[in-house]
Design a protein around this motif. Structure first.
Motif, short mmCIF file in Angstrom:
data_model
loop_
_atom_site.label_atom_id
_atom_site.label_comp_id
_atom_site.label_asym_id
_atom_site.label_seq_id
_atom_site.Cartn_x
_atom_site.Cartn_y
_atom_site.Cartn_z
N GLN A 42 0.83 -1.30 -0.09
CA GLN A 42 0.24 -0.17 -0.13
C GLN A 42 0.39 1.37 0.04
O GLN A 42 1.87 1.29 0.54
N TRP A 43 0.33 2.21 -0.54
CA TRP A 43 0.99 3.70 -1.03
C TRP A 43 1.34 4.31 0.84
O TRP A 43 0.40 4.10 1.70
N SER A 44 2.57 4.78 1.23
CA SER A 44 2.46 5.11 2.53
C SER A 44 3.61 5.89 2.37
O SER A 44 4.87 6.20 2.15
N LEU A 45 3.74 6.81 3.68
CA LEU A 45 4.67 7.62 4.12
C LEU A 45 5.49 6.90 4.33
O LEU A 45 5.06 5.88 4.87
N TYR A 46 6.55 7.81 4.74
CA TYR A 46 7.79 6.47 5.24
C TYR A 46 7.90 6.87 6.31
O TYR A 46 8.48 8.30 7.40
N GLY A 47 8.28 6.27 7.64
CA GLY A 47 8.74 6.23 8.72
C GLY A 47 9.37 5.27 9.54
O GLY A 47 10.01 4.35 9.28
#
Length: 225
Positions: A42-47
């Motif tokens: 899934q598309w996601s922010l980086y963390g």
């Protein structure tokens, strides 16, 4: 580790970074496809998760450096996101941060390594969990700050045209500004200096290049664009 608080359940704490860039007249963010479960693909922010030996700010700086290879970036905390069911894997509370970078400073090899892409703020796909809400809140914070503080220059090259600066304000706010009034206001600010250099990439006549003078700038409660 101590034996305190044994009667309480434990939760995980993570940080998520919303990284804004400005290119070709567009405000963009860095997102990628998750490489872990839950939510793989899934598309996601980086963390990343906060380690026992670091504060949440230190964790955010670490994650930001791993992704961009850049230090001393403009970064601000957006807030905490702790809906009970936000992560189907474990009980996770995430602290979101947003950062502003000049896309020309970002090493494309790191972009390929981490599998992230620049996406137009207006074309963001569905994101994992509550990451889209984080982006929306971060953008709103930017909109409030950009008219009161000179944060926009973190997104621009050291030399820029007034058209680039205007397009940036329009991209952040999502609406056009009056060109004449905008330029009049800019020319009243002594910390935005006109140089003798001309950018001819847009036309044969070209446009003068400007720069932001940090030494001249002093915070002014009346600063407003």
């Amino acid at each position: 580790m101590t034996t305190y608080y044994q009667e309480h359940s434990k939760v995980l704490v993570s940080v998520d970074c919303i990284i804004f860039g400005f290119d070709k007249g567009e405000l963009r963010i860095l997102i990628g496809k998750r490489r872990m479960d839950p939510g793989r693909g899934q598309w996601s922010l980086y963390g990343g998760f906060v380690e026992n030996s670091e504060s949440i700010d230190e964790a955010a700086h670490r994650v930001l450096f791993l992704l961009t290879g850049l230090r001393n970036l403009y970064m601000r905390q957006v807030g905490a996101f702790g809906r009970v069911d936000r992560d189907p894997g474990e009980r996770v509370i995430s602290i979101a941060y947003y950062a502003l970078i000049n896309v020309n400073d970002y090493d494309e090899s790191l972009q390929r390594k981490h599998g992230v892409e620049w996406v137009n703020i207006n074309d963001i796909p569905n994101l994992y969990s509550d990451h889209k809400l984080m982006v929306q809140k971060a953008r709103k914070m930017m909109q409030e700050k950009i008219s009161r503080e000179p944060i926009s220059f973190n997104l621009l090259p050291s030399l820029f045209t007034l058209t680039q600066l205007q397009r940036l304000y329009e991209a952040v706010n999502g609406e056009e500004v009056d060109k004449r009034n905008f330029r009049k206001r800019i020319k009243e600010m002594d910390f935005i200096e006109k140089t003798s250099l001309i950018d001819k990439t847009g036309s044969k006549r070209g446009a003068y290049l400007y720069r932001f003078n940090k030494n001249t700038y002093q915070e002014d409660p009346n600063f407003k664009l």
